[in-house]
Design a protein around this motif. Structure first.
Motif, short mmCIF file in Angstrom:
data_model
loop_
_atom_site.label_atom_id
_atom_site.label_comp_id
_atom_site.label_asym_id
_atom_site.label_seq_id
_atom_site.Cartn_x
_atom_site.Cartn_y
_atom_site.Cartn_z
N GLY A 5 68.13 -51.41 58.38
CA GLY A 5 69.17 -52.39 58.64
C GLY A 5 70.40 -52.25 57.79
N GLY A 6 70.35 -51.40 56.77
CA GLY A 6 71.54 -51.16 55.95
C GLY A 6 71.49 -51.85 54.61
N SER A 26 56.31 -53.21 47.45
CA SER A 26 57.41 -53.61 48.33
C SER A 26 56.98 -53.71 49.80
CB SER A 26 58.59 -52.64 48.20
OG SER A 26 58.25 -51.36 48.70
N TYR A 27 56.06 -52.84 50.24
CA TYR A 27 55.60 -52.92 51.64
C TYR A 27 54.89 -54.25 51.89
CZ TYR A 27 53.09 -51.78 55.96
OH TYR A 27 52.59 -51.80 57.23
N VAL A 35 62.54 -48.71 59.41
CA VAL A 35 61.71 -49.31 58.37
C VAL A 35 62.40 -50.54 57.82
CG1 VAL A 35 60.63 -47.12 57.70
CG2 VAL A 35 62.73 -47.84 56.57
N GLY A 36 61.59 -51.39 57.18
CA GLY A 36 62.14 -52.59 56.56
C GLY A 36 62.65 -52.35 55.16
N GLY A 37 62.38 -51.16 54.61
CA GLY A 37 62.84 -50.84 53.27
C GLY A 37 61.99 -49.74 52.67
N GLY A 38 62.37 -49.30 51.48
CA GLY A 38 61.59 -48.27 50.79
C GLY A 38 60.23 -48.80 50.38
N THR A 58 71.21 -46.81 56.50
CA THR A 58 71.24 -45.83 55.41
C THR A 58 69.94 -45.02 55.36
OG1 THR A 58 70.42 -47.56 53.93
CG2 THR A 58 72.81 -47.19 53.99
N TYR A 59 68.95 -45.41 56.15
CA TYR A 59 67.64 -44.76 56.12
C TYR A 59 67.73 -43.36 56.75
CZ TYR A 59 62.74 -43.85 57.32
OH TYR A 59 61.50 -43.28 57.46
N TRP A 60 67.13 -42.37 56.07
CA TRP A 60 67.15 -41.01 56.61
C TRP A 60 65.76 -40.36 56.57
CZ3 TRP A 60 66.20 -37.08 52.92
CH2 TRP A 60 66.31 -37.47 51.58
N GLY A 61 64.73 -41.22 56.57
CA GLY A 61 63.35 -40.71 56.55
C GLY A 61 62.85 -40.35 57.93
N ASP A 62 61.53 -40.15 58.03
CA ASP A 62 60.90 -39.63 59.25
C ASP A 62 60.54 -40.70 60.28
OD1 ASP A 62 61.08 -37.23 58.03
OD2 ASP A 62 58.94 -36.91 57.72
N GLN A 63 60.55 -41.97 59.90
CA GLN A 63 60.07 -43.01 60.81
C GLN A 63 61.21 -43.54 61.69
OE1 GLN A 63 56.98 -45.67 58.81
NE2 GLN A 63 57.98 -44.78 57.03
N THR A 64 60.82 -44.22 62.78
CA THR A 64 61.82 -44.73 63.72
C THR A 64 62.75 -45.72 63.03
OG1 THR A 64 60.18 -44.50 65.47
CG2 THR A 64 62.13 -45.81 65.97
#
Length: 825
Positions: free
Chosen positions: A301-302, A135-136, A341-344, A333-339
């Motif tokens: 972005g949600g 996906s990345y 992201v474009g997705g999982g 909806t993102y709750w990870g450590d990065q500023t």
């Protein structure tokens, strides 16, 4: 016995390549309808390079310098290709296939590597799909990180060459290695090339140990020599690119600062600031997105819709449905450590299962080096979240501190995952283990992947789903609801519930795919499915379905827009831009304060902008931005000839303010004050009159010995002709003067050279970033020309090296034809 080419054996591979083409263009099918991806990074580059691209269109002359971004900078990384080597035309040829080909080259590169690893046709197809549809790798296509896409596509090719070389096919291997390296260098993404080099170092060390154990160290050394020779020749093919990169890097934020260390800092770094370099660090817990795509909430972005708890909550506050729908599609909806992201970063549920299984059953020769590399690059991707490891690399490993966004190491993680998964499938299909042999690794693999997915499917509430950015979100929401904190908290609580639901749903999804893939393996081991090809095709098909569906969350048909035929169609000037463009003298600078000026290159499309967008700005310019321009120091804006400011009006629309104090293109100063170091020079800009005074570092004292600026009220100096890489002035003064030019100083006397009446004349740096020189009395023609020796001499070396590489290739083809199969290791 000579070995000829078996053309019949090539047919399956050609069919696979045809299948890859269908997959790639099928995924990007809107390109057949005349649509394109409007990608952010290429747009920024187009704006930054518009001046020099337009200049080339009009004159046919390449310019290595532009004044349209950051006040002035080299164009090496924003426009054109320097290399005159043999591989560069091939790289340009691949780019002609357009946006539909990005996935194709991912697939092709990974397939070649897996074939070199002798994974067999179908296992190689499966592994190639796993890498290409990671996906990345898809998200960076959507974002427009095309140099990164190209580098990731070509990196497996050079690794494949290395594998072949160490398997006894030195001529073939070294040739393929050099070809892949040449394409990777052409792609011009040094970080991916650097990471790929680290992977090859790991692989090489394991091959060295094997050579000692198997007693063929001589052949190992011979293969290494072949790789080195071919590699050096192909590097020489890119001398112009690498030489200019080396010189430019020293002058940028990736080079060493001359300023004293900050408080608490031991010394100024010869590279990026540590905080900046590790700003995008992948979270340790976030790594579970490899197994469960929305483990950390998906894209910044949600990803919510009308079924979400947030949407329902907004309805209770009588928010119109259309407004609510728009809101939930933008909420993070993102709750990870990065500023952001474009997705999982999703590796594929089935691939994760096959990867763990491969760690048990794959051949040891390549399983271990790629497993070590998997851990190594995963640790790198964690960045500041594994500080003791990464800060050590940053401080002591050469080149490591030149790069940022370490999370991109995840693409190398995926390459390792795909390789081990494919090696495992190859072992499974070739060795046909019975169930008793496979049972233990099967259950462990199922437990470590399916078991984890089941755990989060049943108990997603193991986390609180909160991020560091959430308090700011709640504050903004409170203001939007008229300072209604209760409403904001209720919506936030709904968001946490949606994040939990997203984790649960994707955990169940991953579990289903793992069970399907594991079921195929179980049926094959128990001889319920006996056809090897059928098992391989079904596994590859399931992997493709799984990863394709997740990728479509981030890059789908809605991502495409109607094709444009010129960047003029995309860059429409605002009324403020049009007003400025009415100025009949175009040689001034503009700063647009209605946007983030130093993260946006769009104004550069229309003006000579003080702002821009680039990952490697000139360090001294950046230091002036941070220390002076960010504090609205008008003296600095004036010396940079900032004639126009675009600012928001009361109604929020951009409006133009003309600066009457802009100093123009050049002026004579009344006094020159020498300073001892960079600290003093930058500090001197705090409060000074640039029309009266110039501050010059004492290292340029020799050029000021015989100069004593005197007042001549009739003296003039003006710009008479402008080209991006050639500026012409006319001066007239009764006495010798010191002239300051509102142009960025860069490698004075080497790349930028000054001439007075055709005679090369030294110039020096003034006011930390500008050019200055002593001008003799009388009327004179003054010129600045940008003519870097690294380009001219580098391209000559490119051409000679290209001829040498082609000769080596001819010899390699001849020697490979004569090779005996018994030479394999």
């Amino acid at each position: 016995m000579k070995k000829g080419i078996n053309f019949k054996s090539l047919v399956p591979h050609l069919l696979v390549i045809l299948g890859f083409a269908i997959l790639s263009w099928g995924y990007m099918s809107p390109v057949f309808k005349g649509k394109v991806l409007i990608q952010t990074d290429p747009l920024q580059a187009a704006a930054s390079s518009h001046e020099v691209a337009d200049y080339f269109k009009k004159t046919g002359e390449w310019s290595g310098w532009t004044n349209s971004t950051f006040g002035g900078m080299p164009t090496y990384f924003i426009w054109g290709r320097l290399s005159k080597g043999a591989v560069a035309p091939i790289g340009m040829f691949t780019s002609q296939f357009g946006q539909g080909s990005y996935i194709f080259f991912y697939l092709l590169g990974a397939y070649l590597l897996l074939i070199a690893l002798e994974c067999g046709l179908w296992a190689s197809v499966l592994g190639a799909v796993a890498f290409a549809f990671f996906s990345y790798n898809i998200q960076i296509i959507e974002a427009g990180h095309i140099s990164k896409v190209n580098a990731l596509s070509f990196a497996p090719i050079m690794i494949a060459g290395m594998v072949w070389a160490y398997r006894g096919r030195s001529w073939l291997g070294a040739s393929v290695f050099s070809f892949g390296l040449g394409l990777d260098l052409w792609a011009n993404h040094a970080q991916i090339t650097f990471y790929s080099g680290l992977l090859m170092v790991i692989l090489g060390l394991f091959e060295l140990v094997r050579a000692f154990r198997k007693n063929y160290i001589g052949k190992f050394i011979l293969a290494t020599v072949f790789i080195a020779v071919f590699g050096l020749i192909i590097v020489a093919n890119n001398t112009s690119t690498l030489w200019t990169t080396l010189e430019y890097t020293k002058e940028t934020i990736r080079g060493k600062s001359e300023l004293s260390p900050k408080p608490g800092q031991k010394s100024t770094s010869d590279g990026l600031d540590r905080d900046y370099a590790f700003n995008w660090s992948y979270g340790k817990l976030e790594s579970l997105t490899l197994l469960i795509p929305n483990f950390s909430g998906g894209a910044s972005g949600g990803e919510l819709d009308e079924k979400s708890e947030v949407y329902k909550t907004l309805g209770r506050y009588n928010i119109p449905p259309e407004t609510a729908s728009q809101f939930v599609r933008q909420i993070s909806t993102y709750w990870g450590d990065q500023t952001f992201v474009g997705g999982g970063i999703y590796a594929g549920a089935i691939i994760c299962f096959l990867f763990v299984l491969g760690l048990f059953i794959a051949d040891n020769r390549y399983k271990y080096p790629f497993a070590v590399a998997f851990v190594f690059f995963l640790f790198i991707s964690w960045g500041k979240n594994l500080a003791i490891f990464n800060y050590t690399l940053f401080d002591y490993v050469p080149m490591f501190n030149k790069f940022r966004a370490v999370s991109m190491a995840m693409s190398l993680v995926q390459l390792c995952v795909a390789v081990i998964a494919a090696l495992g499938v190859k072992s499974l299909l070739a060795n046909k283990p019975n169930w008793s042999e496979l049972k233990r690794p099967f259950y462990i693999s199922l437990g470590l992947t399916g078991g984890v997915a089941l755990l989060f499917a049943l108990i997603p509430g193991l986390f609180d789903f909160r991020s560091e950015n959430d308090p700011r979100f709640v504050e903004n929401l409170t203001q939007q609801f008229g300072n209604n904190r209760a409403a904001a908290n209720e919506i936030y609580t709904a968001l946490l519930a949606d994040r939990s639901d997203m984790l649960r749903a994707d955990a169940f999804r991953s579990l289903i795919f793992i069970l399907l893939g594991a079921g195929l393996v179980w049926a094959y081991a128990n001889q319920m499915l006996k056809n090897v090809t059928a098992v391989a095709v079904l596994l590859a098909g399931l992997v493709l379905i799984d990863m394709w569906a997740v990728d479509r969350r981030y890059l789908n048909n809605d991502s495409f827009q109607q094709k444009y035929y010129s960047y003029d169609d995309l860059f429409q000037p605002s009324p403020a831009n049009l007003q400025i463009m009415q100025d009949t003298d175009p040689n001034y600078r503009v700063i647009d304060l209605t946007t983030s000026p130093f993260q946006d290159a769009k104004p550069s499309y229309f003006h000579k902008s003080l702002g821009g967008y680039h990952g490697a700005t000139l360090r001294r310019y950046r230091e002036v931005v941070d220390a002076q321009m960010s504090k609205n120091n008008m003296a600095v804006y004036n010396m940079l000839n900032t004639r126009y400011f675009i600012v928001p009006a009361q109604d929020g629309q951009p409006t133009v303010q003309r600066n009457p104090d802009a100093l123009g293109n050049a002026w004579f100063v009344k006094e020159v004050k020498q300073v001892n170091n960079a600290d003093e020079e930058l500090k001197a800009l705090d409060a000074f009159n640039p029309r009266q005074t110039a501050f010059v570092d004492k290292r340029f004292a020799d050029q000021l010995k015989s100069v004593n600026p005197q007042v001549d009220t009739s003296a003039t100096i003006r710009l008479t002709d402008y080209k991006p890489n050639h500026l012409t002035y006319e001066s007239d003064s009764k006495v010798a003067q010191v002239a300051v030019f509102s142009e960025i100083y860069y490698r004075g006397g080497i790349d930028w050279k000054a001439y007075v009446d055709g005679q090369e004349t030294p110039h020096f740096r003034a006011n930390y970033i500008l050019r200055a020189m002593t001008v003799p009395a009388g009327k004179h023609k003054i010129e600045f020309k940008f003519d870097p020796p690294a380009v001219k001499m580098g391209q000559q070396i490119d051409r000679f090296a290209a001829a040498a590489w082609i000769l080596l290739l001819v010899g390699a083809i001849f020697m490979e034809y004569r090779r005996k199969p018994t030479d394999d290791l």
